[in-house]
Design a protein around this motif. Structure first.
Motif, PDB file in Angstrom:
ATOM      1  N   ARG A 220      -3.364   2.769   3.553  1.00 22.07           N
ATOM      2  CA  ARG A 220      -1.676   3.252   3.261  1.00 22.07           C
ATOM      3  C   ARG A 220      -0.313   3.108   3.947  1.00 22.07           C
ATOM      4  NH1 ARG A 220      -2.223   6.854  -0.292  1.00 22.07           N
ATOM      5  NH2 ARG A 220      -0.475   7.893   0.879  1.00 22.07           N
ATOM      6  N   ALA A 221      -0.655   2.624   5.910  1.00 24.29           N
ATOM      7  CA  ALA A 221       0.282   2.337   6.527  1.00 24.29           C
ATOM      8  C   ALA A 221       1.076   1.063   5.919  1.00 24.29           C
ATOM      9  CB  ALA A 221       0.072   2.427   8.131  1.00 24.29           C
ATOM     10  N   ILE A 222       0.179  -0.072   6.146  1.00 30.20           N
ATOM     11  CA  ILE A 222       0.759  -1.389   5.952  1.00 30.20           C
ATOM     12  C   ILE A 222       0.922  -1.013   4.363  1.00 30.20           C
ATOM     13  CG2 ILE A 222      -0.946  -2.140   7.675  1.00 30.20           C
ATOM     14  CD1 ILE A 222      -3.148  -3.120   5.673  1.00 30.20           C
ATOM     15  N   GLY A 223       0.344  -0.448   4.083  1.00 32.37           N
ATOM     16  CA  GLY A 223       1.058  -0.759   2.414  1.00 32.37           C
ATOM     17  C   GLY A 223       0.234  -0.843   1.412  1.00 32.37           C
ATOM     18  N   PHE A 224      -0.625  -0.114   0.996  1.00 29.54           N
ATOM     19  CA  PHE A 224      -2.085  -0.550  -0.044  1.00 29.54           C
ATOM     20  C   PHE A 224      -1.696   0.941  -0.763  1.00 29.54           C
ATOM     21  CE2 PHE A 224      -3.074  -3.955   2.268  1.00 29.54           C
ATOM     22  CZ  PHE A 224      -3.042  -5.376   1.124  1.00 29.54           C
ATOM     23  N   PRO A 225      -1.311   0.939  -1.969  1.00 23.33           N
ATOM     24  CA  PRO A 225      -2.215   2.468  -2.325  1.00 23.33           C
ATOM     25  C   PRO A 225      -3.544   2.806  -3.037  1.00 23.33           C
ATOM     26  CG  PRO A 225      -0.893   0.597  -4.410  1.00 23.33           C
ATOM     27  CD  PRO A 225      -1.108   0.041  -2.543  1.00 23.33           C
TER      28      PRO A 225
ATOM     29  N   GLU B  56       3.101   9.915   6.030  1.00 22.64           N
ATOM     30  CA  GLU B  56       2.005  10.091   6.125  1.00 22.64           C
ATOM     31  C   GLU B  56       1.585  12.299   6.189  1.00 22.64           C
ATOM     32  OE1 GLU B  56      -0.788   9.499  10.032  1.00 22.64           O
ATOM     33  OE2 GLU B  56      -1.168   7.576   8.374  1.00 22.64           O
ATOM     34  N   PRO B  75       5.482   8.225  -0.814  1.00 17.08           N
ATOM     35  CA  PRO B  75       4.061   8.763   0.198  1.00 17.08           C
ATOM     36  C   PRO B  75       3.927   7.398   1.126  1.00 17.08           C
ATOM     37  CG  PRO B  75       4.031   8.010  -2.503  1.00 17.08           C
ATOM     38  CD  PRO B  75       4.819   8.328  -2.164  1.00 17.08           C
ATOM     39  N   ALA B  76       2.924   7.049   2.157  1.00 15.77           N
ATOM     40  CA  ALA B  76       2.901   6.270   3.135  1.00 15.77           C
ATOM     41  C   ALA B  76       3.085   4.784   2.483  1.00 15.77           C
ATOM     42  CB  ALA B  76       1.530   7.021   4.396  1.00 15.77           C
ATOM     43  N   PRO B  77       2.390   4.334   1.387  1.00 12.04           N
ATOM     44  CA  PRO B  77       2.115   3.283   1.332  1.00 12.04           C
ATOM     45  C   PRO B  77       3.910   2.549   0.277  1.00 12.04           C
ATOM     46  CG  PRO B  77       0.163   4.184  -0.236  1.00 12.04           C
ATOM     47  CD  PRO B  77       1.078   5.517   0.996  1.00 12.04           C
ATOM     48  N   ALA B  80       5.587   1.745   3.353  1.00 15.00           N
ATOM     49  CA  ALA B  80       5.016   0.670   4.079  1.00 15.00           C
ATOM     50  C   ALA B  80       5.756  -0.516   3.631  1.00 15.00           C
ATOM     51  CB  ALA B  80       4.061   0.544   4.704  1.00 15.00           C
ATOM     52  N   ARG B  86       4.101   0.474  10.980  1.00 13.07           N
ATOM     53  CA  ARG B  86       3.829   1.426  12.499  1.00 13.07           C
ATOM     54  C   ARG B  86       3.356   0.782  12.887  1.00 13.07           C
ATOM     55  NH1 ARG B  86       0.806   7.559  10.826  1.00 13.07           N
ATOM     56  NH2 ARG B  86       1.182   7.174  13.442  1.00 13.07           N
TER      57      ARG B  86
END
Lengths: 339, 253
Positions: A220-225, B56, B75-77, B80, B86
């Protein structure tokens, strides 16, 4: 490609070859009964492979997979039943026995069911996901138990199940009455499902799926839903399970709600874990061993479950990577997940 | 309002966990091109802050602006993909993937979500080439083929940064990149951050005061979820409130 993958590929090709030869030998020895038994094994192997996509590669422990198998089976069964009687389904859709239509229909319905169940279940994870898939599958199960459509004394049969003629040409290739021919159609479908799944898990989509399994937070942090990817995998897996169900309906010429009972879902999970999660071919081995034991152990003792249970426990204890892991070389670095 | 030089801005941020106020009416503004350090004692709410900035965690009140646009509800994605990358305080990598595969996945993340089911992703040069150049940049090229889980701690920390960089971010939020590092590893990381400083906007949460004062353009001091001071490293050093709340104990230790 690592040497271990080569070994596993060799194991897969070897066993598929064996599965092609066995029915020929059985026929030659006049033991046609075994052809049908093995065909049923292959059909469940397809369902187990479909479960491995979400369980082994997606980390989604679904205890409701039998619902998709059952849905696929019922679509074919109902279409046949209606075609046989010349009654429209729900008064609009004519029944058919054209497998080129019934099999895709079964896959479509199973996929839609997976879409509905997945869209809700995937909001949860871990233990909750297991419980909610189980709950949905039982819901579907009871729906079919209560399915008692009556028409001039002819009914869907509820929990007694449904009988219907299934002497058809499968996918325009061979007739179901041709025991060996039908066997090889199923064998080919399994081979194609394995090859397709192999491409899938190595594709961009497959790598994302495994990434989500291993570390959703990072994904999620690199952008994948992540949920969207999970849902697509869940639907794809459901469609393949529906395909297995459709073949099962043609094979048995009989369906009943017990197909989708939650214990059937549990059996599929056992097949995958027993054979080796996240290996695609492992579940084929798992399904084979599971169904053959289930079929032939009762011939030796009526208390066969006392033998069957511990056997499964031992297999899981001593073959941590599943039965397919037994073919790996000793001391190789553990690195599962098809890459 | 938006036409400031702030790339990332938080206004009146509040986050409660039960009775605990982890973020308390926090204002923060990170300017384009700067390294903005956030320091504070343990439990000051630094990681909670990063969680809210990256999506998050959902703040209970306040707004977060990225490049002038309100991203509070994203949301986070989605954040990003806007360019907020991060790294994690506790390493979050794909241990069963190789180092190169880890970074390739991050490269793939920045591309449109075409669901591609057929072509072998691991042989995809469109992913591998950019990934290799990020590994080159972060000093991990020699480990490209190793399993990420088998790397030394310091290298795993570098991989954290590499994955963030591989998404071609517009801004980096680094949560204690030096966490658990030895002297030598720490120096290598400082050198890497110094190189990144030339071209990236960075929010840096860090315990190591030497690193903070060596790299940061501005520093915000967090105590019990509140920003008690914000300014250049020299201003922060001279601030008496900061000295008692934080630096004092640190120097005495």
């Amino acid at each position: 490609m690592s040497p271990r993958l080569d070994r596993r590929a060799a194991v897969a090709i070897g066993l598929m070859a064996l599965l092609a030869i066995l029915p020929l030998v059985a026929t030659w020895l006049d033991q046609g009964f075994y052809v049908g038994q093995l065909r049923r094994v292959l059909i469940f192997a397809i369902a187990a492979v479909s479960l491995d996509i979400i369980l082994g590669y997606g980390g989604m422990v679904s205890l409701g997979h039998a619902a998709f198998v059952g849905a696929g089976a019922y679509v074919v069964a109902l279409l046949h039943w209606h075609a046989d009687r010349g009654i429209e389904v729900l008064g609009i859709l004519p029944g058919t026995m054209q497998s080129l239509a019934t099999i895709p229909a079964a896959m479509l319905v199973a996929a839609l069911l997976a879409l509905a169940i997945g869209a809700i279940s995937l909001r949860t994870s871990g233990l909750y996901f297991i419980m909610i898939t189980l709950a949905f599958a039982q819901l579907v199960y009871f729906l079919f138990v209560s399915l008692r459509f009556e028409d001039a004394g002819r009914s869907y049969g509820g929990d007694d199940g449904l009988r219907y003629p299934a002497d058809v040409t499968v996918l325009g290739l061979v007739d179901t009455t041709n025991d060996l021919g039908f066997y090889f159609v199923v064998w080919t479908v399994l081979a194609l499902v394995l090859l397709g799944a192999q491409r899938l898990v190595r594709s961009r989509f497959g790598v994302v799926l495994q990434g989500i399994r291993d570390n959703e937070r990072r994904m999620r942090a690199i952008g994948f839903p992540t949920n969207r990817y999970r849902l697509v995998a869940f639907v794809l897996s459901g469609a393949i399970a529906g395909l297995a169900g459709a073949l099962l309906a043609l094979h048995e010429s009989y369906v009943s709600p017990s197909l989708m009972h939650w214990t059937r879902s549990g059996d599929l999970v056992v097949m995958v874990v027993l054979g080796g999660m996240g290996t695609l071919f492992g579940p084929v081995i798992g399904a084979t061993l599971f169904l053959l034991l289930e079929k032939f152990l009762p011939d030796f003792t009526e208390h066969w479950m006392i033998v069957f249970g511990p056997l499964l426990v031992l297999a899981v204890l001593f073959a941590r990577r599943g039965l397919i892991g037994l073919f790996d070389k000793r001391g190789e670095e553990a690195r599962d997940g098809g890459h | 309002m938006a036409a400031t030089d702030a790339l990332l801005e938080a206004r009146g941020l509040v986050k409660r966990f039960g009775g605990l106020v982890a973020t308390d009416q926090l204002d923060l503004s990170v300017r384009r091109g700067e390294i903005h350090a956030v320091i504070g004692p343990n439990g000051a709410g630094k990681t909670t802050l990063i969680g809210q900035l990256t999506g998050e965690l959902r703040p209970d009140a306040g707004t977060i602006l990225f490049d002038g646009a309100d991203v509070t509800a994203l949301p986070a994605p989605a954040r990003a993909r806007l360019g907020i990358a991060r790294s994690f305080q506790i390493t979050q990598i794909f241990r069963r993937f190789t180092v190169l595969e880890n970074v390739m996945l991050a490269v793939q993340a920045r591309e449109p979500h075409a669901f591609r089911f057929w072509k072998d992703a691991r042989r995809d040069e469109a992913l591998a080439a950019p990934a290799r150049s990020v590994l080159e940049e972060t000093g991990l090229a020699a480990s490209a083929g190793r399993l990420a889980g088998a790397l030394a701690h310091g290298e795993q920390r570098q991989l954290e940064i590499a994955m963030a960089l591989a998404t071609s971010p517009r801004m980096l939020l680094l949560d204690e990149p030096m966490a658990g590092m030895g002297r030598e590893e720490s120096e290598r990381m400082t050198a890497l951050l110094r190189r990144l400083k030339a071209r990236e906007t960075i929010l840096l949460v860090e315990h190591d005061m030497d690193v903070v004062f060596a790299l940061a353009d501005r520093v915000t001091v967090l105590v019990y979820g509140r920003a008690i001071a914000s300014g250049t490293p020299d201003e922060i050093r001279a601030n008496p409130e900061v000295r008692t709340a934080y630096l004092g104990e640190d120097e005495a230790a």
